[in-house]
Design a protein around this motif. Sequence first.
Motif, mmCIF file in Angstrom:
data_model
loop_
_atom_site.group_PDB
_atom_site.id
_atom_site.type_symbol
_atom_site.label_atom_id
_atom_site.label_comp_id
_atom_site.label_asym_id
_atom_site.label_seq_id
_atom_site.Cartn_x
_atom_site.Cartn_y
_atom_site.Cartn_z
ATOM 1 N N LEU A 138 -10.545 0.629 8.387
ATOM 2 C CA LEU A 138 -10.388 1.967 7.803
ATOM 3 C C LEU A 138 -9.735 1.879 6.433
ATOM 4 O O LEU A 138 -10.043 2.639 5.535
ATOM 5 C CB LEU A 138 -9.535 2.851 8.720
ATOM 6 N N TYR A 139 -8.791 0.976 6.286
ATOM 7 C CA TYR A 139 -8.185 0.700 4.983
ATOM 8 C C TYR A 139 -8.496 -0.737 4.602
ATOM 9 O O TYR A 139 -8.759 -1.564 5.464
ATOM 10 C CB TYR A 139 -6.660 0.817 5.036
ATOM 11 N N GLN A 140 -8.448 -1.000 3.295
ATOM 12 C CA GLN A 140 -8.583 -2.382 2.852
ATOM 13 C C GLN A 140 -7.214 -2.881 2.399
ATOM 14 O O GLN A 140 -6.494 -2.174 1.696
ATOM 15 C CB GLN A 140 -9.576 -2.495 1.692
ATOM 16 N N ALA A 141 -6.877 -4.091 2.822
ATOM 17 C CA ALA A 141 -5.597 -4.655 2.421
ATOM 18 C C ALA A 141 -5.625 -4.987 0.938
ATOM 19 O O ALA A 141 -6.674 -5.280 0.379
ATOM 20 C CB ALA A 141 -5.307 -5.911 3.236
ATOM 21 N N ASN A 142 -4.432 -4.916 0.301
ATOM 22 C CA ASN A 142 -4.352 -5.313 -1.108
ATOM 23 C C ASN A 142 -4.464 -6.827 -1.249
ATOM 24 O O ASN A 142 -4.981 -7.329 -2.220
ATOM 25 C CB ASN A 142 -3.037 -4.840 -1.732
ATOM 26 N N SER A 143 -3.918 -7.532 -0.265
ATOM 27 C CA SER A 143 -4.078 -8.988 -0.266
ATOM 28 C C SER A 143 -3.932 -9.487 1.161
ATOM 29 O O SER A 143 -3.496 -8.756 2.037
ATOM 30 C CB SER A 143 -3.025 -9.633 -1.180
ATOM 31 N N GLY A 144 -4.258 -10.761 1.355
ATOM 32 C CA GLY A 144 -4.150 -11.336 2.694
ATOM 33 C C GLY A 144 -5.506 -11.568 3.307
ATOM 34 O O GLY A 144 -6.519 -11.117 2.779
ATOM 35 N N SER A 145 -5.500 -12.291 4.419
ATOM 36 C CA SER A 145 -6.786 -12.591 5.034
ATOM 37 C C SER A 145 -6.769 -12.291 6.520
ATOM 38 O O SER A 145 -5.725 -12.277 7.167
ATOM 39 C CB SER A 145 -7.165 -14.053 4.800
ATOM 40 N N ILE A 146 -7.963 -12.022 7.035
ATOM 41 C CA ILE A 146 -8.139 -11.740 8.452
ATOM 42 C C ILE A 146 -9.123 -12.743 9.012
ATOM 43 O O ILE A 146 -10.214 -12.935 8.446
ATOM 44 C CB ILE A 146 -8.697 -10.309 8.646
ATOM 45 N N LYS A 147 -8.706 -13.416 10.084
ATOM 46 C CA LYS A 147 -9.623 -14.375 10.709
ATOM 47 C C LYS A 147 -9.896 -13.946 12.131
ATOM 48 O O LYS A 147 -8.984 -13.547 12.851
ATOM 49 C CB LYS A 147 -9.005 -15.772 10.740
ATOM 50 N N ILE A 148 -11.171 -14.039 12.506
ATOM 51 C CA ILE A 148 -11.506 -13.806 13.901
ATOM 52 C C ILE A 148 -12.109 -15.084 14.440
ATOM 53 O O ILE A 148 -13.028 -15.655 13.828
ATOM 54 C CB ILE A 148 -12.481 -12.619 14.047
ATOM 55 N N ASN A 149 -11.538 -15.598 15.546
ATOM 56 C CA ASN A 149 -11.937 -16.886 16.106
ATOM 57 C C ASN A 149 -11.951 -17.982 15.041
ATOM 58 O O ASN A 149 -12.860 -18.787 14.974
ATOM 59 C CB ASN A 149 -13.321 -16.781 16.750
ATOM 60 N N GLY A 150 -10.950 -17.955 14.174
ATOM 61 C CA GLY A 150 -10.822 -18.994 13.167
ATOM 62 C C GLY A 150 -11.714 -18.827 11.965
ATOM 63 O O GLY A 150 -11.646 -19.608 11.024
ATOM 64 N N LYS A 151 -12.559 -17.785 11.970
ATOM 65 C CA LYS A 151 -13.486 -17.610 10.850
ATOM 66 C C LYS A 151 -13.011 -16.446 10.000
ATOM 67 O O LYS A 151 -12.744 -15.345 10.515
ATOM 68 C CB LYS A 151 -14.894 -17.327 11.397
ATOM 69 N N SER A 201 -15.680 4.846 -1.887
ATOM 70 C CA SER A 201 -15.999 6.148 -1.316
ATOM 71 C C SER A 201 -14.758 6.976 -1.058
ATOM 72 O O SER A 201 -14.753 8.171 -1.274
ATOM 73 C CB SER A 201 -16.791 5.963 -0.032
ATOM 74 N N ASN A 202 -13.705 6.341 -0.593
ATOM 75 C CA ASN A 202 -12.513 7.153 -0.353
ATOM 76 C C ASN A 202 -11.295 6.558 -1.047
ATOM 77 O O ASN A 202 -10.811 5.498 -0.705
ATOM 78 C CB ASN A 202 -12.242 7.335 1.143
ATOM 79 N N ILE A 203 -10.830 7.302 -2.043
ATOM 80 C CA ILE A 203 -9.636 6.872 -2.748
ATOM 81 C C ILE A 203 -8.486 7.669 -2.175
ATOM 82 O O ILE A 203 -8.539 8.890 -2.120
ATOM 83 C CB ILE A 203 -9.776 7.145 -4.259
ATOM 84 N N VAL A 204 -7.486 6.982 -1.689
ATOM 85 C CA VAL A 204 -6.335 7.686 -1.133
ATOM 86 C C VAL A 204 -5.275 7.786 -2.219
ATOM 87 O O VAL A 204 -4.819 6.778 -2.744
ATOM 88 C CB VAL A 204 -5.768 6.936 0.080
ATOM 89 N N VAL A 205 -4.955 9.017 -2.587
ATOM 90 C CA VAL A 205 -3.940 9.200 -3.610
ATOM 91 C C VAL A 205 -2.741 9.871 -2.963
ATOM 92 O O VAL A 205 -2.876 10.858 -2.254
ATOM 93 C CB VAL A 205 -4.457 10.090 -4.762
ATOM 94 N N ASP A 206 -1.587 9.298 -3.184
ATOM 95 C CA ASP A 206 -0.365 9.902 -2.684
ATOM 96 C C ASP A 206 -0.043 11.106 -3.570
ATOM 97 O O ASP A 206 0.329 10.968 -4.720
ATOM 98 C CB ASP A 206 0.761 8.865 -2.749
ATOM 99 N N LYS A 207 -0.254 12.311 -2.990
ATOM 100 C CA LYS A 207 -0.150 13.537 -3.785
ATOM 101 C C LYS A 207 1.213 13.697 -4.449
ATOM 102 O O LYS A 207 1.339 14.280 -5.520
ATOM 103 C CB LYS A 207 -0.403 14.749 -2.883
ATOM 104 N N SER A 208 2.248 13.187 -3.783
ATOM 105 C CA SER A 208 3.587 13.414 -4.329
ATOM 106 C C SER A 208 3.802 12.616 -5.607
ATOM 107 O O SER A 208 4.710 12.890 -6.371
ATOM 108 C CB SER A 208 4.640 13.039 -3.297
ATOM 109 N N LYS A 209 2.933 11.624 -5.837
ATOM 110 C CA LYS A 209 3.125 10.786 -7.016
ATOM 111 C C LYS A 209 2.351 11.311 -8.233
ATOM 112 O O LYS A 209 2.501 10.807 -9.320
ATOM 113 C CB LYS A 209 2.648 9.357 -6.721
ATOM 114 N N PHE A 242 0.596 2.185 -0.592
ATOM 115 C CA PHE A 242 0.082 3.500 -0.989
ATOM 116 C C PHE A 242 1.000 3.976 -2.091
ATOM 117 O O PHE A 242 2.124 4.380 -1.815
ATOM 118 C CB PHE A 242 0.131 4.485 0.170
ATOM 119 N N GLY A 243 0.551 3.928 -3.306
ATOM 120 C CA GLY A 243 1.435 4.309 -4.411
ATOM 121 C C GLY A 243 2.681 3.437 -4.387
ATOM 122 O O GLY A 243 2.602 2.216 -4.392
#
Lengths: 373, 506
Positions: free
Chosen positions: B54-67, A2-10, B15-16
């Motif tokens: 709000l953002y999704q990580a490119n890699s890595g994991s998140i655990k809450i209470n070990g899960k 739904s939301n693609i964040v593009v770095d405008k400067s790139k 980000f880029g």
Amino acid sequence: MSNIVVDKSKVPWWVSNVIVPLVNLTLALLVSGLFVFIAGENPIEAVKLIIYGSFGYIQGFAYTLYYTTNFIFTGLAFAVAFHCRLFNIGGEGQAYIGGLGVFLVAINLSFLPVPIVWLLAIFGAFLFGAAWAYIPAYLQSKRGSHVVITTIMFNFIASSLMIFLLVDVIRDTNQMAPHTVKLPEEIWLPSFEAFSGILGIKIRYSPLNLTFLLAIASLFFVWFLVWKTKWGYEMRAVGHNTQAAIYAGISPHKNIIIAMCISGGLAGLLGVNEILGVSHKIQAGFPAGYGFTGIAVALMGRNHPIGILPAAFLFGILYQGGSEVTFEMPNITRYMFVAVQGLIILFSGALENLFRPQIESFFVRRLNREVNA
Amino acid sequence: MVSPILELTDINKSFGHVHANKNINLKINKGTIHGIIGENGAGKSTLMSIVFGLYQANSGSIKINGKEINLRSPRDSIINGIGMVHQHFMLVENFTVLENIILGFEGETVFGEKLQKAKEDLEKLCQTYNFNIDLDATISDLSVGFRQRVEILKSLYRGAEILILDEPTGVLTPQEVDELFKILRSLKDEGKTIVLITHKLIEIMDLTSEVSVMRQGEMVGHTKTEDTSKEQLAEMMVGRSVLLRVDKKDIKKGETIFKVNNLSVKNDLDVTRVKDVNLEICSGEILGIAGVTGNGQTELLEALSGIRKVESGSIELFGEKISDQNNFLNPRMLKEKGLAHVPEDRQRMGLISDFKAHENLIFGYHDQEPYSKSAILNNKEITEYSNKVMQEYDVRPNSPNLITSNFSGGNQQKIILSRELNENPKVLLVGQPTRGVDIGAIEFIHQRLIDMRDKGAAILLASVELDEILSLSDRIIVMFDGKIVGEKENKNVTDRELGLLMAGVA
């Protein structure tokens, strides 16, 4: 996603300024093709007719350039005001009144040397168009009346005013139709066939005339004004951030008025093409929607003269090629081409950002890969 | 040993070209207040936005209470008991507190039973944590401190066990900060876990039990707060030791060059915001204005710099009257007379973020030679000048053609500062010079201001950061409700004293 964040400067400039408009245009044409198909005609044939009609023979091409001339003026008229973040919807009315300026100057000063009459008539067109834009500009800057609303209303006022003048005041009294007398022939702007006549090529009539060069000059003028002078700098400053402009001692009032007047003046130049170049008299309703289509031209051209030139040319092709299609294909009416224009406006204006993030992120990723490789 | 309630392993986010988070590992224990500090752009907010979905990580994991969990949107995070209070509140201004809190969790189409139940639940919550909020009040009537409480309440109502606060004290008065800290402590006592993102070291020392430091997208250290010191944390943040106090020479005061007499100023809504203010500034002196945001400093600075009309009173520069209620000089004329202004809000006023850096470097001076001659901009001169000052002020990246919004806050501020200081003004008005600016740049900016003072400029400095006022000013005035409520030589003044004045108590 739904939301693609593009770095405008790139994002490379050619992706956002060339690829994205082309994709949008292609989509608009594909959907138009679908319409043509539904109407029972072959879309491929229609495209062939458009290309033949606008490029295939010299007279057709001249017509294309004649339309382009008008679209350049009205496109620029929207673009200049837009750099001050004003939506000048009033190009139609400004062009109409600009035509009055051309005519009044030319008919009253026709005793002067011809080139001087031309210059004064161009000046008159600019002045009248600018004056018509001045009132909404003043109302916007001093009273806060939104320029979109007032310019639309001023289109109607211009139209009614001109009808009144054409019927009761400046009508050619030897006949009943709402148009003026013709200007004396010696002050008509040289037409395209006159030029080609000098070169020994004989072609049939087309409305293309010297005003085309004025349009090209206007493109340069706008580019220089907006990016190379302090006036353009101040206009853009007001447009991007009024608060900051005030902080820097730049008057928003003054710049709103300057931007709108230059816009109105440019729209007024359409009158030079129509009256000094083509019909040599004022006819009721001569701006014929060019003012509105100019908005689409400016949006497609991203309000930059370099973009407005091809956008105006494209609409020129559609106008000229479109009339060829309606002539040859009985199922396609004139209104189909209004719909095609509408689709182009829809895809390149309103839906401008529909595919932009995807396209930009695609190229950013690709280019990154190249850099990393 | 308590088990971690939240555990992040090898989180990466780009980000880029910008690698905002590099292999971040973080463990947060249940029932603690955990501080995350770092300069602007260190990646704190990005990391927490990943935790909040709000953002999704490119890699890595998140655990809450070990899960291990997969957070794709804030809704997932809320379901998993994570709440976040943003720097800028996400409230509908013309809704009531209750309406804001249930927004998105109404549970019924026509309000009735469930709304009533929600109200009862919320009242209980308010009592437990001493929130003291009227649930039927409209948000626009509430002060900033209370709006923040609404945000916290909203998270709690949605079942947050982990509460993330992003720079919560930036907009609060010292007294409101105390209240907030009380609430946070009682939340901790009830077993909630709190993550505090900040760049204020004092808050970390005051409130947290554990602290993690980030620098340039990396996690550079975890420690128990009691085992560390402000100086040590500051060093970890910037990667070198910094002076928290500026070295400055003794004042060499000249004659009075800027004078304000009985000045009153109204804001856009016709409310008088500056009331009968008198002040004088001498050359070679920094006069600091302390005060909580919104007590008339903004309007005062705007009136002094010619942006806002004077309602009554007058302003004198070199003994010449420059403004009263009938006439006033516009900012450009004032610049010619040697008055420069670094505005409080650089995004709103100081810069045009869509312009290129070189266009902003001449902003307000664009019609002077050599930048323009007979209305035509001289690109060669502008570029040369831009290259020169960007180097001198260490603006990074050093590229005049880059769009200004691509610079970080600190570098944007340097652009403004270089522009305003370049003409060697006689009077300099400065508002919040280091708001949202990282420590390295703060040091630089402070040094520049001190240099200007030593060169004999009269400087008026308005700031909500007491530390800044205390370390730079020679004299301090405090504004409250548009009036000057106190004036002190900057000798042995404590922030407690100023804080009381700022709150209008003393």
